[in-house]
Scaffold this motif. Structure first.
Motif, PDB file in Angstrom:
ATOM      1  N   GLY A   1       3.793   2.827   9.128  1.00 42.36           N
ATOM      2  CA  GLY A   1       2.447   3.325   9.329  1.00 42.36           C
ATOM      3  C   GLY A   1       2.134   4.622   8.637  1.00 42.36           C
ATOM      4  N   ALA A   2       3.001   5.074   7.707  1.00 45.09           N
ATOM      5  CA  ALA A   2       2.819   6.335   6.992  1.00 45.09           C
ATOM      6  C   ALA A   2       2.888   7.512   7.962  1.00 45.09           C
ATOM      7  CB  ALA A   2       1.513   6.347   6.194  1.00 45.09           C
ATOM      8  N   SER A   3       2.696   8.719   7.442  1.00 47.75           N
ATOM      9  CA  SER A   3       2.743   9.916   8.279  1.00 47.75           C
ATOM     10  C   SER A   3       1.429  10.085   9.024  1.00 47.75           C
ATOM     11  CB  SER A   3       2.995  11.141   7.409  1.00 47.75           C
ATOM     12  OG  SER A   3       1.880  11.380   6.553  1.00 47.75           O
ATOM     13  N   GLY A   4       1.437  10.972  10.019  1.00 53.17           N
ATOM     14  CA  GLY A   4       0.198  11.237  10.739  1.00 53.17           C
ATOM     15  C   GLY A   4      -0.889  11.768   9.827  1.00 53.17           C
TER      16      GLY A   4
ATOM     17  N   PRO B   1      11.370  -1.020  -0.505  1.00 50.81           N
ATOM     18  CA  PRO B   1      11.943   0.120   0.210  1.00 50.81           C
ATOM     19  C   PRO B   1      10.855   1.050   0.709  1.00 50.81           C
ATOM     20  CG  PRO B   1      12.008   0.537  -2.130  1.00 50.81           C
ATOM     21  CD  PRO B   1      11.353  -0.818  -1.958  1.00 50.81           C
ATOM     22  N   ALA B   2      11.234   2.055   1.486  1.00 49.58           N
ATOM     23  CA  ALA B   2      10.256   3.010   1.997  1.00 49.58           C
ATOM     24  C   ALA B   2       9.650   3.857   0.887  1.00 49.58           C
ATOM     25  CB  ALA B   2      10.905   3.912   3.045  1.00 49.58           C
ATOM     26  N   HIS B   3      10.406   4.071  -0.174  1.00 48.15           N
ATOM     27  CA  HIS B   3       9.939   4.925  -1.264  1.00 48.15           C
ATOM     28  C   HIS B   3      10.330   4.321  -2.606  1.00 48.15           C
ATOM     29  CE1 HIS B   3       9.110   8.020   1.730  1.00 48.15           C
ATOM     30  NE2 HIS B   3      10.326   7.838   2.200  1.00 48.15           N
ATOM     31  N   GLY B   4       9.417   4.437  -3.566  1.00 51.94           N
ATOM     32  CA  GLY B   4       9.740   4.030  -4.927  1.00 51.94           C
ATOM     33  C   GLY B   4       9.377   2.597  -5.244  1.00 51.94           C
ATOM     34  N   THR B   5       9.938   2.129  -6.333  1.00 47.96           N
ATOM     35  CA  THR B   5       9.574   0.832  -6.887  1.00 47.96           C
ATOM     36  C   THR B   5      10.124  -0.329  -6.063  1.00 47.96           C
ATOM     37  OG1 THR B   5       9.613  -0.459  -8.940  1.00 47.96           O
ATOM     38  CG2 THR B   5      11.622   0.693  -8.362  1.00 47.96           C
ATOM     39  N   VAL B   6       9.440  -1.474  -6.144  1.00 50.61           N
ATOM     40  CA  VAL B   6       9.938  -2.702  -5.531  1.00 50.61           C
ATOM     41  C   VAL B   6      11.211  -3.123  -6.259  1.00 50.61           C
ATOM     42  CG1 VAL B   6       9.422  -5.134  -5.077  1.00 50.61           C
ATOM     43  CG2 VAL B   6       7.622  -3.399  -4.835  1.00 50.61           C
ATOM     44  N   LEU B   7      12.209  -3.560  -5.485  1.00 51.75           N
ATOM     45  CA  LEU B   7      13.523  -3.889  -6.017  1.00 51.75           C
ATOM     46  C   LEU B   7      13.717  -5.396  -6.117  1.00 51.75           C
ATOM     47  CD1 LEU B   7      15.578  -1.404  -3.793  1.00 51.75           C
ATOM     48  CD2 LEU B   7      14.744  -1.002  -6.126  1.00 51.75           C
ATOM     49  N   THR B   8      14.648  -5.790  -6.965  1.00 48.09           N
ATOM     50  CA  THR B   8      15.086  -7.178  -7.070  1.00 48.09           C
ATOM     51  C   THR B   8      16.489  -7.310  -6.482  1.00 48.09           C
ATOM     52  OG1 THR B   8      16.150  -6.886  -9.226  1.00 48.09           O
ATOM     53  CG2 THR B   8      13.776  -7.387  -9.218  1.00 48.09           C
ATOM     54  N   ARG B   9      16.949  -8.540  -6.342  1.00 45.85           N
ATOM     55  CA  ARG B   9      18.313  -8.738  -5.867  1.00 45.85           C
ATOM     56  C   ARG B   9      19.313  -8.144  -6.851  1.00 45.85           C
ATOM     57  NH1 ARG B   9      22.798 -12.067  -5.186  1.00 45.85           N
ATOM     58  NH2 ARG B   9      23.320 -12.471  -2.983  1.00 45.85           N
TER      59      ARG B   9
ATOM     60  N   VAL C   1      -6.106  -0.286   4.075  1.00 50.70           N
ATOM     61  CA  VAL C   1      -5.825  -1.605   4.646  1.00 50.70           C
ATOM     62  C   VAL C   1      -7.126  -2.320   4.982  1.00 50.70           C
ATOM     63  CG1 VAL C   1      -4.843  -2.779   6.658  1.00 50.70           C
ATOM     64  CG2 VAL C   1      -3.532  -0.995   5.486  1.00 50.70           C
ATOM     65  N   ALA C   2      -8.099  -1.594   5.523  1.00 51.36           N
ATOM     66  CA  ALA C   2      -9.381  -2.212   5.872  1.00 51.36           C
ATOM     67  C   ALA C   2     -10.109  -2.747   4.649  1.00 51.36           C
ATOM     68  CB  ALA C   2     -10.258  -1.193   6.601  1.00 51.36           C
TER      69      ALA C   2
ATOM     70  N   VAL D   1       0.871  -1.175   0.000  1.00 44.57           N
ATOM     71  CA  VAL D   1       0.000   0.000   0.000  1.00 44.57           C
ATOM     72  C   VAL D   1       0.908   1.224   0.000  1.00 44.57           C
ATOM     73  CG1 VAL D   1      -1.845   1.247   1.175  1.00 44.57           C
ATOM     74  CG2 VAL D   1      -1.736  -1.263   1.323  1.00 44.57           C
ATOM     75  N   THR D   2       0.779   2.056  -1.021  1.00 41.47           N
ATOM     76  CA  THR D   2       1.582   3.274  -1.113  1.00 41.47           C
ATOM     77  C   THR D   2       0.673   4.465  -0.871  1.00 41.47           C
ATOM     78  OG1 THR D   2       3.051   2.226  -2.732  1.00 41.47           O
ATOM     79  CG2 THR D   2       3.150   4.619  -2.551  1.00 41.47           C
ATOM     80  N   VAL D   3       0.996   5.243   0.158  1.00 35.41           N
ATOM     81  CA  VAL D   3       0.162   6.390   0.526  1.00 35.41           C
ATOM     82  C   VAL D   3       1.074   7.581   0.767  1.00 35.41           C
ATOM     83  CG1 VAL D   3       0.102   5.573   2.932  1.00 35.41           C
ATOM     84  CG2 VAL D   3      -1.527   7.292   2.165  1.00 35.41           C
ATOM     85  N   GLY D   4       0.773   8.695   0.086  1.00 39.39           N
ATOM     86  CA  GLY D   4       1.604   9.878   0.231  1.00 39.39           C
ATOM     87  C   GLY D   4       3.046   9.651  -0.155  1.00 39.39           C
ATOM     88  N   GLY D   5       3.304   8.709  -1.067  1.00 38.57           N
ATOM     89  CA  GLY D   5       4.662   8.417  -1.506  1.00 38.57           C
ATOM     90  C   GLY D   5       5.429   7.457  -0.621  1.00 38.57           C
ATOM     91  N   THR D   6       4.816   6.977   0.466  1.00 39.37           N
ATOM     92  CA  THR D   6       5.476   6.051   1.384  1.00 39.37           C
ATOM     93  C   THR D   6       4.920   4.651   1.204  1.00 39.37           C
ATOM     94  OG1 THR D   6       5.875   7.781   3.029  1.00 39.37           O
ATOM     95  CG2 THR D   6       5.930   5.514   3.813  1.00 39.37           C
ATOM     96  N   ASN D   7       5.806   3.668   1.116  1.00 35.81           N
ATOM     97  CA  ASN D   7       5.408   2.271   0.957  1.00 35.81           C
ATOM     98  C   ASN D   7       5.138   1.622   2.312  1.00 35.81           C
ATOM     99  OD1 ASN D   7       5.687   2.306  -1.847  1.00 35.81           O
ATOM    100  ND2 ASN D   7       7.840   1.683  -1.761  1.00 35.81           N
ATOM    101  N   VAL D   8       4.028   0.910   2.378  1.00 41.38           N
ATOM    102  CA  VAL D   8       3.649   0.139   3.562  1.00 41.38           C
ATOM    103  C   VAL D   8       3.324  -1.278   3.103  1.00 41.38           C
ATOM    104  CG1 VAL D   8       1.913  -0.139   5.374  1.00 41.38           C
ATOM    105  CG2 VAL D   8       2.733   2.157   4.769  1.00 41.38           C
ATOM    106  N   VAL D   9       3.840  -2.268   3.796  1.00 41.76           N
ATOM    107  CA  VAL D   9       3.510  -3.667   3.505  1.00 41.76           C
ATOM    108  C   VAL D   9       2.469  -4.131   4.513  1.00 41.76           C
ATOM    109  CG1 VAL D   9       4.386  -6.027   3.373  1.00 41.76           C
ATOM    110  CG2 VAL D   9       5.766  -4.139   2.481  1.00 41.76           C
ATOM    111  N   ALA D  10       1.405  -4.757   4.002  1.00 41.88           N
ATOM    112  CA  ALA D  10       0.309  -5.237   4.855  1.00 41.88           C
ATOM    113  C   ALA D  10       0.083  -6.718   4.601  1.00 41.88           C
ATOM    114  CB  ALA D  10      -0.969  -4.455   4.559  1.00 41.88           C
TER     115      ALA D  10
END
Length: 309
Positions: A73-76, A236-244, A86-87, A52-61
């Motif tokens: 948990g993203a910013s306040g 990562p916290a920001h941007g695309t998912v990375l590979t090895r 998430v719900a 879940v990407t919100v406000g440019g920040t990546n969150v894994v759920a």
């Protein structure tokens, strides 16, 4: 996994970096920098695992019968948007565990809300200490007040741990982004969430005021390569998912930059001269403008490599 001291890691970082830069694999972060910094987007990483990407920040759920595990948990300001997203995920439920990958506000903005609902907030002990501290950055004067007691992590660790579900987490001890960085590994999906310890959106912030440094980026890349395989997806916290393969490219790149900056430091140069030397020049087309990154990365060496440190 081999355990390396910071001194051993420094020897690795200093050795053979320029030669390794020849034939560097293509980096692929230009498109990531174009991602919108607002709104909410979701991406499935498995049947019960979601980005879940919100406000440019990546969150894994991770959803399931027992509730939800969140990594960051993203910013306040974006907390409610995150929790609403998430719900709405398949098989969602109450959040029972939240990891803070480090202390920055983009990771800890849901702490108080989720603690009040009974969630466990897990962080490395250094992250808890920073969240209880008044922090003012020396480079721009930005101030971060301590979080209230109700928003503090309520379960901390020093080295590693594991949830009953088999989700594993550990300390990224080389301090790439801060000195409280952690990773969370979801073994069934082979997904590794690393917060700000890696970047999929151009040059990272080197937060040397709270322990991060350019040598720590090199050491962390090496550690992540030790604990991943060709099929691992790194979030990562920001941007695309990375590979090895992306991590391998970043490891080589940061090795090269580290050696150049350390050479400038050892020859008596300062931050302005480091910027003027353009130590990132062959990487800027892929990674973006580098002046701020170079300045912070050079300053980070003062704490770790200066003779009186």
């Amino acid at each position: 996994m081999e355990s390396r001291t910071r001194r051993q890691m420094l020897r690795v970082a200093a050795g053979g970096a320029v030669g390794a830069a020849i034939g560097l694999p293509a980096l692929r972060f230009t498109a990531a920098r174009a991602q919108p910094a607002s709104g909410v987007a979701t991406l499935p990483l498995g049947d019960t695992l979601h980005l879940v990407t919100v406000g440019g920040t990546n969150v894994v759920a991770q959803t399931g019968p027992g509730g939800v595990v969140l990594v960051d948990g993203a910013s306040g300001a974006n907390s409610q948007s995150l929790l609403d997203a998430v719900a709405a995920l398949p098989a969602s439920g109450p959040v029972h565990t939240l990891f803070n990958t480090h202390w920055h506000p983009e990771q800890t903005g849901s702490n108080e809300r989720l603690t009040a609902s009974g969630a466990t907030i897990i962080a490395q002990e250094n992250t808890r200490l920073w969240l209880a501290t008044d922090i003012t950055y020396p480079w721009d004067g930005q101030r971060f007040e301590p979080l209230p007691d109700a928003a503090q992590p309520n379960l901390t660790f020093y080295d590693e741990g594991e949830l009953d579900s088999g989700v594993r987490y550990g300390y990224l001890r080389h301090s790439a982004h801060t000195d409280g960085d952690l990773y969370v590994h979801f073994p069934d999906e082979n997904v590794l969430a690393v917060g700000g310890a890696a970047s999929g959106a151009g040059w990272p912030l080197v937060d040397w005021w709270t322990g991060g440094w350019i040598g720590g980026i090199v050491g962390t890349m090496e550690l992540l390569l030790d604990i991943t395989d060709a099929g691992t997806r790194i979030v990562p916290a920001h941007g695309t998912v990375l590979t090895r393969a992306d991590l391998e490219s970043q490891y080589t790149m940061y090795n090269t930059i580290y050696e150049r900056l350390a050479g400038l430091l050892n020859s008596g140069r300062g931050p302005d001269e480091a910027v003027a030397a353009r130590p990132t020049q062959e990487f800027d087309a892929q990674m973006g403008p580098s002046e701020e990154f170079v300045r912070r990365a050079f300053e980070s060496l003062w704490a770790y490599l200066s003779p009186d440190a």
